[in-house]
Design a protein around this motif. Structure first.
Motif, PDB file in Angstrom:
ATOM      1  N   MET A  48     -12.241 -29.069 -26.760  1.00  0.00           N
ATOM      2  CA  MET A  48     -12.337 -27.434 -26.759  1.00  0.00           C
ATOM      3  C   MET A  48     -10.865 -26.917 -26.968  1.00  0.00           C
ATOM      4  O   MET A  48     -10.237 -27.171 -25.964  1.00  0.00           O
ATOM      5  CB  MET A  48     -13.130 -26.707 -26.096  1.00  0.00           C
ATOM      6  N   ASP A  49     -10.495 -26.121 -28.124  1.00  0.00           N
ATOM      7  CA  ASP A  49      -9.089 -25.388 -27.969  1.00  0.00           C
ATOM      8  C   ASP A  49      -9.187 -24.269 -27.316  1.00  0.00           C
ATOM      9  O   ASP A  49     -10.353 -23.848 -26.873  1.00  0.00           O
ATOM     10  CB  ASP A  49      -8.560 -25.497 -29.559  1.00  0.00           C
ATOM     11  N   ASN A  50      -8.091 -23.440 -27.418  1.00  0.00           N
ATOM     12  CA  ASN A  50      -7.981 -22.140 -26.632  1.00  0.00           C
ATOM     13  C   ASN A  50      -8.520 -21.096 -27.396  1.00  0.00           C
ATOM     14  O   ASN A  50      -8.645 -20.015 -26.942  1.00  0.00           O
ATOM     15  CB  ASN A  50      -6.468 -21.963 -26.207  1.00  0.00           C
ATOM     16  N   GLY A  51      -9.035 -21.132 -28.573  1.00  0.00           N
ATOM     17  CA  GLY A  51      -9.705 -20.321 -29.116  1.00  0.00           C
ATOM     18  C   GLY A  51     -11.295 -20.691 -29.030  1.00  0.00           C
ATOM     19  O   GLY A  51     -12.089 -19.826 -29.951  1.00  0.00           O
ATOM     20  N   ALA A  52     -11.771 -21.326 -28.171  1.00  0.00           N
ATOM     21  CA  ALA A  52     -13.033 -21.713 -28.211  1.00  0.00           C
ATOM     22  C   ALA A  52     -13.499 -22.437 -29.447  1.00  0.00           C
ATOM     23  O   ALA A  52     -15.043 -22.487 -29.615  1.00  0.00           O
ATOM     24  CB  ALA A  52     -13.977 -20.518 -27.835  1.00  0.00           C
ATOM     25  N   VAL A 105      -7.075 -19.520 -35.658  1.00  0.00           N
ATOM     26  CA  VAL A 105      -6.398 -20.256 -34.656  1.00  0.00           C
ATOM     27  C   VAL A 105      -5.908 -21.569 -35.089  1.00  0.00           C
ATOM     28  O   VAL A 105      -4.889 -21.936 -35.159  1.00  0.00           O
ATOM     29  CB  VAL A 105      -7.449 -20.622 -33.305  1.00  0.00           C
ATOM     30  N   LEU A 106      -6.620 -22.436 -35.873  1.00  0.00           N
ATOM     31  CA  LEU A 106      -6.299 -23.569 -36.292  1.00  0.00           C
ATOM     32  C   LEU A 106      -5.366 -23.501 -37.544  1.00  0.00           C
ATOM     33  O   LEU A 106      -4.515 -24.305 -37.713  1.00  0.00           O
ATOM     34  CB  LEU A 106      -7.801 -24.139 -36.979  1.00  0.00           C
ATOM     35  N   GLU A 129      -0.578 -22.914 -29.688  1.00  0.00           N
ATOM     36  CA  GLU A 129      -0.515 -24.327 -29.727  1.00  0.00           C
ATOM     37  C   GLU A 129      -1.453 -25.306 -30.436  1.00  0.00           C
ATOM     38  O   GLU A 129      -1.304 -26.436 -30.588  1.00  0.00           O
ATOM     39  CB  GLU A 129      -0.353 -24.956 -28.425  1.00  0.00           C
ATOM     40  N   ASP A 130      -2.328 -24.476 -30.698  1.00  0.00           N
ATOM     41  CA  ASP A 130      -3.620 -25.121 -31.312  1.00  0.00           C
ATOM     42  C   ASP A 130      -3.709 -25.181 -32.824  1.00  0.00           C
ATOM     43  O   ASP A 130      -4.525 -25.796 -33.346  1.00  0.00           O
ATOM     44  CB  ASP A 130      -4.743 -24.503 -30.833  1.00  0.00           C
ATOM     45  N   ARG A 131      -2.674 -24.894 -33.425  1.00  0.00           N
ATOM     46  CA  ARG A 131      -2.362 -25.106 -34.873  1.00  0.00           C
ATOM     47  C   ARG A 131      -2.279 -26.260 -35.458  1.00  0.00           C
ATOM     48  O   ARG A 131      -1.610 -27.030 -34.512  1.00  0.00           O
ATOM     49  CB  ARG A 131      -1.200 -24.028 -35.356  1.00  0.00           C
ATOM     50  N   ALA A 139      -9.426 -18.317 -44.171  1.00  0.00           N
ATOM     51  CA  ALA A 139      -8.263 -18.305 -43.353  1.00  0.00           C
ATOM     52  C   ALA A 139      -7.716 -19.687 -43.460  1.00  0.00           C
ATOM     53  O   ALA A 139      -6.401 -19.868 -43.397  1.00  0.00           O
ATOM     54  CB  ALA A 139      -8.678 -18.226 -41.997  1.00  0.00           C
ATOM     55  N   MET A 140      -8.435 -20.961 -43.643  1.00  0.00           N
ATOM     56  CA  MET A 140      -7.945 -22.422 -43.836  1.00  0.00           C
ATOM     57  C   MET A 140      -7.200 -22.579 -44.949  1.00  0.00           C
ATOM     58  O   MET A 140      -6.239 -23.335 -45.067  1.00  0.00           O
ATOM     59  CB  MET A 140      -9.089 -23.224 -43.784  1.00  0.00           C
ATOM     60  N   ARG A 141      -7.324 -21.621 -46.123  1.00  0.00           N
ATOM     61  CA  ARG A 141      -6.490 -21.913 -47.285  1.00  0.00           C
ATOM     62  C   ARG A 141      -4.828 -21.685 -46.992  1.00  0.00           C
ATOM     63  O   ARG A 141      -3.869 -22.342 -47.573  1.00  0.00           O
ATOM     64  CB  ARG A 141      -6.825 -20.778 -48.224  1.00  0.00           C
ATOM     65  N   SER A 142      -4.594 -20.889 -45.852  1.00  0.00           N
ATOM     66  CA  SER A 142      -3.064 -20.896 -45.560  1.00  0.00           C
ATOM     67  C   SER A 142      -2.527 -22.205 -44.793  1.00  0.00           C
ATOM     68  O   SER A 142      -1.054 -22.243 -44.630  1.00  0.00           O
ATOM     69  CB  SER A 142      -2.965 -19.649 -44.584  1.00  0.00           C
ATOM     70  N   LEU A 143      -3.656 -22.909 -44.482  1.00  0.00           N
ATOM     71  CA  LEU A 143      -3.091 -24.300 -43.907  1.00  0.00           C
ATOM     72  C   LEU A 143      -3.148 -25.345 -44.873  1.00  0.00           C
ATOM     73  O   LEU A 143      -2.172 -26.034 -44.725  1.00  0.00           O
ATOM     74  CB  LEU A 143      -4.057 -24.559 -42.893  1.00  0.00           C
ATOM     75  N   CYS A 144      -4.033 -25.360 -45.784  1.00  0.00           N
ATOM     76  CA  CYS A 144      -4.366 -26.623 -46.420  1.00  0.00           C
ATOM     77  C   CYS A 144      -5.124 -26.253 -47.741  1.00  0.00           C
ATOM     78  O   CYS A 144      -5.830 -25.303 -47.936  1.00  0.00           O
ATOM     79  CB  CYS A 144      -4.889 -27.884 -45.633  1.00  0.00           C
TER      80      CYS A 144
END
Length: 420
Positions: A62-66, A146-147, A182-184, A368-373
């Motif tokens: 589990m990350d820090n954003g739950a 968060v991711l 740090e969870d990115r 949101a995820m589009r900014s990552l991948c």
């Protein structure tokens, strides 16, 4: 369609029935499912999901954003990661499938891969995002931000109806919100993000198709419009001299409906009305409306906005009514990645089904995820197009079709990876 996919689909159905019981409501079939971020029900879901992940041989954290993340690891050195997932939270008295379906079906995929000893040249991380709906903290897309690395620390100060801040809730949940950055995920480590979701609309059902491929996630804008009239006695002021704000509001509603009906790829609604003085025998003096417009193409939405405001100005001026207007929210549309949509369409064909491409009129974690991948989405047919309601329903056979499509997607991505 091969029967070999049915065991994984049957398991998915059982898992879905189990997680529906983790709710503030007692009867999910009649009262719906209510599950908010960082609550006992959220914890119960993560414990169940984590247990199933471990039974499948996945590494769980589990990350820090739950967010709960389970990894089906590849033996390939330097492997990248395919992210699969959706949100665990619901709207109040929501359905049994919105969000959580996109966590359970990837776990069924992992079960199939394990049962058939299929090795892939990439990791698969299955994610149960903590909060997409924003029901408790008005913190839309919290988990996926968060991711993706776009989480704003100011969100931590948002509070729920009991005055508990998001920071306090996450800390009580076992997270360290000061370490969320740090969870990115590192973009170079991610292959793509793929989400499976109920359609939340009737198109697949009308065309008798179990699945569809999403081309884009809609853009959204919201407005507040306050119409100013003149109050008066409803029995003494002649009709032809009245300045009735509510009558003006009725014309605005008509204009919104007409514009959306005449414009392709545009939907809209006047969802909220406040009227004053709101007396049974008083001509309304002020009426405040919410207006929402949605389109998968931002240029259509923005052009519609300009047209609508021109029509509203003309209509209200002719009725001797004033108005104040404010744009209160705007979210640009996000296009699903062309190459991933093509692979999804190919996977649907591999499953013996015709590929149907449609856009999503609702928001999703992919925003949101589009900014990552690169992102892709697969829709699953839902009965009557009903969602955010206890009547949400799917067919067990459609789960089988979805598992098969996901397996074919993995095979296609593996071939693509080998060709690079």
């Amino acid at each position: 369609m091969s029967h070999s996919y049915e065991p994984a689909a049957r398991q998915a159905w059982q898992w879905l029935e189990t997680v529906a019981r983790f709710s503030e409501t007692r009867d999910p079939d009649r009262e719906g499912v209510t599950r908010r971020c960082a609550t006992p029900e959220h914890r119960d879901v993560l414990e169940a999901l984590g247990g199933w992940m471990r039974e499948l041989g996945m590494a769980v954290r589990m990350d820090n954003g739950a967010n709960l993340i389970g990894r089906h690891a590849s033996a390939t050195p330097g492997a990248r990661t395919l992210l699969l997932g959706s949100h665990q939270d619901t709207v109040p008295h929501g359905g049994k499938y919105d969000g959580i379906l996109g966590v359970i079906l990837p776990l069924a995929l992992i079960k199939y891969l394990q049962d058939h000893a299929i090795e892939l040249p990439f990791h698969i991380d299955v994610v149960a995002f903590s909060d997409e709906e924003g029901t408790r903290f008005s913190s839309t897309l919290l988990g996926s931000k968060v991711l993706a690395g776009s989480f704003d620390d100011a969100m931590l100060e948002a509070s729920d109806d009991d005055g508990v801040t998001l920071r306090e809730a996450l800390e009580a949940f076992g997270c360290r919100p000061e370490r969320i950055a740090e969870d990115r995920y590192a973009p170079e480590e991610v292959l793509a993000f793929l989400e499976v979701h109920i359609e939340q609309g009737p198109q697949l059902e009308l065309e008798d198709l179990p699945v569809g491929v999403v081309s884009a996630i809609t853009g959204i804008e919201r407005h507040r419009l306050t119409i100013q009239g003149l109050a008066g006695h409803a029995g003494t002021v002649p009709m032809h001299v009245r300045q009735d704000a509510l009558v003006g509001a009725a014309e605005v509603i008509r204009q919104v409906d007409t514009l959306c009906r005449e414009t392709d790829d545009l939907v809209g609604v006047v969802g909220k009305i406040e009227n004053a003085p709101n007396g049974v025998n008083v001509i309304p003096q002020t009426t405040t409306l919410s207006i929402e417009l949605r389109s998968p193409r931002d240029e259509i939405r923005r052009k519609a906005r300009d047209t609508l405001l021109e029509r509203i100005d003309s209509a209200l001026t002719a009725s001797r009514l004033g108005f104040d207007h404010a744009l209160t929210y705007e979210q640009s549309a996000v296009q699903c990645s062309a190459w991933l949509s093509e692979e999804l369409q190919g996977a649907v064909r591999d499953s013996g089904l015709p590929p149907r491409v449609l856009f999503s009129g609702a928001g999703h974690d992919g925003l949101a995820m589009r900014s990552l991948c690169d992102i892709g989405m697969l829709f699953l047919r839902c009965e009557g197009g009903i969602s955010h309601h206890p009547g949400e329903a799917i067919e067990p056979e459609d789960l089988t079709a979805a598992v098969e499509v996901l397996v074919h997607v993995c095979h296609r991505l593996a071939k693509r990876h080998a060709a690079v």
